[in-house]
Design an enzyme around this catalytic site. Structure first.
Site, mmCIF file in Angstrom:
data_model
loop_
_atom_site.group_PDB
_atom_site.id
_atom_site.type_symbol
_atom_site.label_atom_id
_atom_site.label_comp_id
_atom_site.label_asym_id
_atom_site.label_seq_id
_atom_site.Cartn_x
_atom_site.Cartn_y
_atom_site.Cartn_z
ATOM 1 N N GLU A 1 0.818 -1.215 0.000
ATOM 2 C CA GLU A 1 0.000 0.000 0.000
ATOM 3 C C GLU A 1 0.852 1.266 0.000
ATOM 4 O O GLU A 1 0.392 2.350 0.378
ATOM 5 C CB GLU A 1 -0.933 -0.017 1.212
ATOM 6 C CG GLU A 1 -1.895 -1.196 1.201
ATOM 7 C CD GLU A 1 -2.616 -1.369 2.520
ATOM 8 O OE1 GLU A 1 -3.561 -0.617 2.773
ATOM 9 O OE2 GLU A 1 -2.216 -2.257 3.299
ATOM 10 N N SER B 1 -6.461 -2.956 3.055
ATOM 11 C CA SER B 1 -7.077 -2.502 1.810
ATOM 12 C C SER B 1 -7.621 -3.631 0.950
ATOM 13 O O SER B 1 -7.648 -3.541 -0.274
ATOM 14 C CB SER B 1 -6.080 -1.657 0.996
ATOM 15 O OG SER B 1 -5.739 -0.495 1.691
ATOM 16 N N TYR C 1 -9.903 3.295 -3.404
ATOM 17 C CA TYR C 1 -8.987 4.381 -3.693
ATOM 18 C C TYR C 1 -9.186 5.091 -5.023
ATOM 19 O O TYR C 1 -8.498 6.074 -5.285
ATOM 20 C CB TYR C 1 -7.544 3.866 -3.589
ATOM 21 C CG TYR C 1 -7.208 3.375 -2.201
ATOM 22 C CD1 TYR C 1 -7.268 4.238 -1.117
ATOM 23 C CD2 TYR C 1 -6.868 2.048 -1.952
ATOM 24 C CE1 TYR C 1 -6.991 3.811 0.165
ATOM 25 C CE2 TYR C 1 -6.584 1.607 -0.674
ATOM 26 C CZ TYR C 1 -6.649 2.496 0.386
ATOM 27 O OH TYR C 1 -6.374 2.060 1.654
ATOM 28 N N ARG D 1 -11.241 2.882 12.828
ATOM 29 C CA ARG D 1 -12.435 2.771 11.990
ATOM 30 C C ARG D 1 -12.788 1.304 11.847
ATOM 31 O O ARG D 1 -11.958 0.495 11.424
ATOM 32 C CB ARG D 1 -12.189 3.359 10.603
ATOM 33 C CG ARG D 1 -13.463 3.724 9.841
ATOM 34 C CD ARG D 1 -13.226 3.904 8.353
ATOM 35 N NE ARG D 1 -13.149 2.602 7.706
ATOM 36 C CZ ARG D 1 -12.185 2.245 6.860
ATOM 37 N NH1 ARG D 1 -11.195 3.072 6.579
ATOM 38 N NH2 ARG D 1 -12.193 1.040 6.315
ATOM 39 N N ASP E 1 -15.236 -1.728 10.321
ATOM 40 C CA ASP E 1 -16.107 -2.091 9.212
ATOM 41 C C ASP E 1 -17.081 -3.177 9.648
ATOM 42 O O ASP E 1 -16.689 -4.137 10.323
ATOM 43 C CB ASP E 1 -15.281 -2.599 8.022
ATOM 44 C CG ASP E 1 -14.280 -1.567 7.523
ATOM 45 O OD1 ASP E 1 -14.537 -0.357 7.724
ATOM 46 O OD2 ASP E 1 -13.256 -1.959 6.945
ATOM 47 N N GLU F 1 -13.634 -5.992 10.532
ATOM 48 C CA GLU F 1 -12.276 -5.678 10.969
ATOM 49 C C GLU F 1 -12.210 -4.245 11.474
ATOM 50 O O GLU F 1 -13.122 -3.443 11.233
ATOM 51 C CB GLU F 1 -11.259 -5.888 9.843
ATOM 52 C CG GLU F 1 -11.456 -4.993 8.642
ATOM 53 C CD GLU F 1 -10.389 -5.236 7.573
ATOM 54 O OE1 GLU F 1 -9.346 -4.564 7.641
ATOM 55 O OE2 GLU F 1 -10.609 -6.080 6.698
ATOM 56 N N ASN G 1 -9.596 -0.866 11.603
ATOM 57 C CA ASN G 1 -8.405 -0.234 11.025
ATOM 58 C C ASN G 1 -7.819 0.765 12.016
ATOM 59 O O ASN G 1 -8.545 1.640 12.515
ATOM 60 C CB ASN G 1 -8.775 0.501 9.733
ATOM 61 C CG ASN G 1 -9.444 -0.413 8.726
ATOM 62 O OD1 ASN G 1 -8.790 -1.093 7.959
ATOM 63 N ND2 ASN G 1 -10.774 -0.439 8.729
ATOM 64 N N GLY H 1 -7.410 5.346 6.045
ATOM 65 C CA GLY H 1 -6.891 6.123 4.916
ATOM 66 C C GLY H 1 -7.164 7.605 5.060
ATOM 67 O O GLY H 1 -8.165 8.024 5.630
#
Length: 319
Positions: free
Chosen positions: A16, A147, A218, A257, A259, A271, A273, A277
């Protein structure tokens, strides 16, 4: 007022890298130059210089994703250099990065997550046993990658081996979990001890994206993102409560964050994060903006939280 000397870490060596560099540039542009004296560092090439400059750095912003950035390694280096940084420490970063460890902690904390199996590289791949245990469709993904890199949705048993082999290209442990089709949601958390759950975002991957994959994440316009999500108040509250619960289960700080999937009024956490991003299409800044934080204000808040936590930890060690 004296400027804060800020190290901005982006780039790195993971898959990434380009996303990280792009995020780092946008963060640099957003930071208030009247408040910060900013020095960029790319861990791929500049770690030696970071160590040399450590005594002159007041705080760091880690805008790195994946292994050697989000997994506790850089966090450990900054701890040794006595530099405050935003987000989770070594322990939380490492546990959240490893989806297998995270799932076990979710289970222990009562956070609902899809049923799963794990497979190491030296184990025999037996599709029939896997399908018998979890049924189809399945999600196959590396234990330690971000990602959605190396992730596949498997609908036919004969495709399972290839999906597992693809995931093994990115890690030596693979997670195979029950695929839950539903509304994709994500929820940010902000704070150290007093936690603020941000507005929930609904994610609608565009045509050609069966899930929120790398491109959908992205490429501008590849995904529709709705904030606040089109869910009722009670469900919104449950999503926010689960995001906070997941954050706490993984011993996180600063921000995160999480999900989730909503299916038949049931929520499942996928998961969490630890370094969400920070590009123009990123979810966390969108949600923060709805909560009243501009991108610049969000960066200020994260830096303030990092310095506050670092000061608290130093005081604790000195007593």
């Amino acid at each position: 007022m004296k400027k804060i000397r800020l190290a901005l870490l982006s780039g790195g060596v993971s898959s990434e890298r380009e996303v990280s560099l792009n995020s780092g540039k946008q963060v640099f542009d957003a930071l208030n130059k009247d408040k910060y004296d900013i020095a960029p560092y790319d861990p791929k090439t500049d770690l030696k210089q970071l160590v040399i400059d450590a005594d002159k750095i007041d705080a760091a912003l880690i805008i790195l994703h994946g292994p050697f950035g989000e997994d506790g390694t850089v966090q450990g280096l900054l701890d040794l250099l006595d530099i405050p940084y935003q987000g989770a420490g070594v322990l939380g970063s490492a546990m959240a990065m490893n989806k297998l460890v995270a799932k076990r902690l979710y289970n222990g904390a009562g956070v609902p997550t899809p049923s799963y199996l794990s497979l190491s590289m030296n184990e025999k791949i037996e599709p029939a046993k896997i399908v018998n245990a979890l049924d189809l469709p399945l999600v196959v993904k590396p234990a330690c990658a971000g990602s959605s890199v190396g992730m596949t949705i498997v609908k036919e048993a004969e495709d399972l081996k290839d999906a597992i082999k693809l995931s093994f290209q990115h890690d030596d442990t693979v997670i195979i979990e029950k695929y839950i089709k539903g509304i994709e949601l994500t929820c940010g958390v902000l704070g150290n001890d007093e936690l603020e759950a941000l507005p929930v975002i609904e994610i609608i991957p565009g045509v050609g994206h069966e899930f929120f994959d790398y491109t959908a994440k992205y490429v501008a316009g590849a995904t529709e993102e709705i904030c606040p999500a089109r869910i009722d108040e009670n469900t919104t509250k449950k999503v926010q409560e689960l995001a906070v619960k997941a954050h706490q289960a993984l011993f996180l700080k600063g921000y995160s964050r999480t999900d989730l999937i909503l299916c038949n009024n049931e929520l499942s956490v996928l998961e969490t994060n630890t370094i969400p991003g920070m590009t123009a299409t990123s979810l966390y800044p969108q949600s923060a903006q709805v909560a009243g934080y501009s991108f610049t204000e969000l960066m200020d808040k994260l830096i303030q939280l990092s310095i506050k936590e670092h000061t608290k930890q130093k005081l604790r060690r000195s007593t």
